[in-house]
Enzyme design. Sequence first.
Site, PDB file in Angstrom:
ATOM      1  N   ASN A 161      15.890   0.233  -8.086  1.00 32.28           N
ATOM      2  CA  ASN A 161      14.575  -0.348  -8.040  1.00 32.28           C
ATOM      3  C   ASN A 161      14.310  -1.156  -6.802  1.00 32.28           C
ATOM      4  O   ASN A 161      15.099  -2.276  -6.924  1.00 32.28           O
ATOM      5  CB  ASN A 161      14.081  -1.094  -9.292  1.00 32.28           C
ATOM      6  N   TRP A 162      13.249  -0.912  -5.971  1.00 32.84           N
ATOM      7  CA  TRP A 162      13.012  -1.884  -4.795  1.00 32.84           C
ATOM      8  C   TRP A 162      12.861  -3.212  -5.223  1.00 32.84           C
ATOM      9  O   TRP A 162      13.222  -4.170  -4.336  1.00 32.84           O
ATOM     10  CB  TRP A 162      12.047  -1.342  -4.087  1.00 32.84           C
ATOM     11  N   HIS A 259      -1.129  -2.120  -9.726  1.00 35.80           N
ATOM     12  CA  HIS A 259      -0.669  -0.766  -9.728  1.00 35.80           C
ATOM     13  C   HIS A 259      -2.133  -0.078  -9.933  1.00 35.80           C
ATOM     14  O   HIS A 259      -2.125   0.976 -10.444  1.00 35.80           O
ATOM     15  CB  HIS A 259       0.228  -0.670 -11.052  1.00 35.80           C
ATOM     16  N   TYR A 268       1.133  -8.955 -14.434  1.00 27.32           N
ATOM     17  CA  TYR A 268       1.398  -9.235 -13.003  1.00 27.32           C
ATOM     18  C   TYR A 268       0.362 -10.550 -12.757  1.00 27.32           C
ATOM     19  O   TYR A 268       0.621 -11.326 -11.730  1.00 27.32           O
ATOM     20  CB  TYR A 268       0.986  -8.193 -12.155  1.00 27.32           C
ATOM     21  N   ARG A 324       2.598  -2.686 -20.065  1.00 27.89           N
ATOM     22  CA  ARG A 324       4.016  -2.492 -20.491  1.00 27.89           C
ATOM     23  C   ARG A 324       4.865  -3.719 -20.690  1.00 27.89           C
ATOM     24  O   ARG A 324       5.664  -3.482 -21.702  1.00 27.89           O
ATOM     25  CB  ARG A 324       4.517  -1.582 -19.326  1.00 27.89           C
ATOM     26  N   ASP A 547     -21.440 -13.890 -34.890  1.00 28.08           N
ATOM     27  CA  ASP A 547     -20.866 -15.302 -34.919  1.00 28.08           C
ATOM     28  C   ASP A 547     -19.577 -14.980 -36.213  1.00 28.08           C
ATOM     29  O   ASP A 547     -18.284 -15.474 -35.672  1.00 28.08           O
ATOM     30  CB  ASP A 547     -21.739 -16.164 -35.827  1.00 28.08           C
ATOM     31  N   GLU A 549     -19.046 -12.148 -37.803  1.00 27.27           N
ATOM     32  CA  GLU A 549     -18.503 -10.434 -38.285  1.00 27.27           C
ATOM     33  C   GLU A 549     -18.583  -9.794 -36.613  1.00 27.27           C
ATOM     34  O   GLU A 549     -19.244 -10.249 -35.902  1.00 27.27           O
ATOM     35  CB  GLU A 549     -19.738  -9.906 -39.102  1.00 27.27           C
TER      36      GLU A 549
END
Length: 868
Positions: A161-162, A259, A268, A324, A547, A549
């Site tokens: 993963n970068w 993304h 993020y 996620r 209010d 409900e």
Amino acid sequence: MKHLSFKLTALCCMFLTCGCVSYAQTSDIELLKTKWQELLTGGNQLDATNPLAAAYLSDVNQRATEIWNSLIKKPTGTDTRTCLFADLPITSRDKTGSSQITLTYDRLRSLTLAYKMPNTDFSGNANVFSEIIAALNMMSSKHYSTSQSGSGTGSSGAYGNWYDWRIGTPLRYGDLLMMLSDELTAAQMSQYVAPILSNNKAVDLTGANCTWIAGIVAQAGVLIGDADKLTSAKTGLQSVFPYVTTGDGYYADGSFVQHTNYAYTGGYGKALLATIAPLMYVLKGSAWEITYADNVEQNFYDMLFAAYEPVIYGGRMMDMVREREISRFANQDHIPGRQAIRAIVLLLDVLPQTHKTRAESMLKSWLQDSTVMKQLCSDPLEGFLEYYLPPHVITKAQELLDNADITPSETLITHKTFASMDRVVHRQANYGFGISMSSTRIKNTEGTNDEGLRLWHIADGMTYLYNADKSMYADHFWATVDYQRLPGTTVARVTRGTKDGYGTTNPNAWAGGADLDEYGAAGMQFTGMGTGTSRTLKANKSWFMFDDEIVAIGSDISLTSGTASVETTIDNKKIKADFSNVITINGEVQTRTGSSDALNGTHPNVEWLHITGDQGSLTDVGYCFPNKATINAIRETRNGSWDLVNIYEKYVDTTPRQNNFATFWFNHGTPPASASYAYIILPGKSANETQAYNANPDIEILQQNATLHAVHENKLNITAINFWAAGKIAGIQSNAAASVVLHENADGTIDLAVSCPSRANSAGIILDPAIFAIEEVLESDTKITYNATTQRFLVNTSGAYGKTFHVKVKGASITDLAKITADDPVVATQYFNLEGQRIRKPLNGQVYLTRRLHASQQYSISKNKLQP
């Protein structure tokens, strides 16, 4: 070098006490280094006698002890080690391997913190320092070197993963080096910083990624005394402040997207906040202070209240804006909540005075809750954390809490549509309610890096109810819940793969709603996610929020091909481990004895149900069904684990988890055609109050079909409508799809709120409230034009991005009976007595008919015709 640092530390402590730094020379990078060290370790300001500080030090020591005991110590002679921890072998040349590099530096950072802080078993221990240096030398020669570097979101000579090369590892590595900076030689520092900079040659990318890299480059600049790096960081960071209208970043309505298509304020967006706050704090007063000639940084200050405040409830970050990240064991809602609050604490020394005053009150309203304050001053000991507590925050938070001159802000009561990320927040005195939707703009869910597995429906109209029960969505909710029965969702129950349909865009543009002060309407035209049978599921879904409900309505629920059972989940509530929450249906308590449970099964003709809460009466919830309904229910123990939803190396956790749930749902058939549902959620009401409400509800459903959904709240005198297409109801006519809320005030004025959630009507929406006599337009947004002759409003929604527009008018008495016909459904069903009180039936044919505009005439109804 060390002697100089001690002098500067003392000087910096003096400056930090007043919350700012005064620079004799703006190029004094050494002073920035000292300030950054103070932030990371607390320096001499941390009062170890403070119970919160003492508990934090104990946690630091415990964590370091575990790391020290598992560290593979340096051998005598040549260092032949290939890893530092047996469970992190760094042998895989994929994202597992790159993750293990980040995790290794994460542990070294924690060990270094214990070495640098006072009152731990590791404080100033020469042997510990020696092992840390040996570990850095091994890692920089074998795993994280200048020969392994990345650019953009790719890498050259690296693997996996970068993110690990450019962000994950440097975040931990940079902090570690900053804490050790007064004990490292210039040559050592240059060696260790080199791979960080080789991976980050420029401040690029967008949103949180750009902010991370800017912070990393700035920190590296401070470590090696490079002013150009600090300038580069400041210049590159400027790109995150302007509002965007597409893609990543902040939107003017308070949305934050990353993304391109995902709602990420609490993910993020939280990362951006937690990264930029310490950077702003450290650089304040220097030549690299994060301010710009066009004052664009002010947008970020405004976002503290527009973006973050509404989605932090009781110290918890609402899951619906975390995508996620909700699948991470060590990132349950209170953890990002505390990280965001810490960042705002640091920003107090940066904010303009008006923002600072408001932020202090907001913070104190959170921190006066002892649970929130305790969480703020601690970190969980288990799991991988994205951000750690800067101990300096403990001191600042305690000072704020003890300051009698700061008044906590009142409970936030608001209704807010985040139109640019398809999210809605509704907050009242004792509860908060959230809705997570999708559209052509916002996708359903993201499954990057084997995270967020099985979270198929989190943007399919999932609803969240927050109250005093702080554990509702914590304590392993996402490890144990039924992923096809999430509250508020309409789902085709089919077998799915763990990532089936991920990254799916709802093909319908209609998602959003209209806001009117603290009330509002929301809705979405829904198409099922994924492919195959599930993609043929269609529904129109609305929520009308008042209010005490929330009214949920669904119509046109159809499965156009395939066969599957289609369900709408009313609630899926995590309950007590001993099953002691009392559940009542139509006044009858649903008993549970051993394996026998009266709740489990199908219940016809349900008018109302109620469930007691976990934390007192304010956590009770009632539900009413205006047309009676057949309800399915189950009370069960569910076993699961976090690896059902996340198997990414950094976050994987296989520990068995268990929770009890009470779940209620409608079964629409196999398959349904034009099915519907309606229910009212009553937060905080007791069983008796729910029963009383059911006998005399404040809500009337005016229409529920393929053209529109409309309700009227009798007590508040509010009509809320979602027009799926052109239509007319309750005297409100729209020539296009729209969301409308109309509030008739006691003083005879009327507030009207209008939005175009689909954003498709660039020519505008024409509203024709034909039966309302309008005497005067009192207030109006500039994009609303009123034609006094036709009494029509033209709402120009072009370029509005789903924004709500408002107009306020003064009503006049209705004298033209031609405008009022008995065919109008409102006339036929809504009556007032002579005192102006709403009644369900006319009294002896005599009614005081206000038409919601306080007309002064009396009318009777005879043979379906209105007579004066």
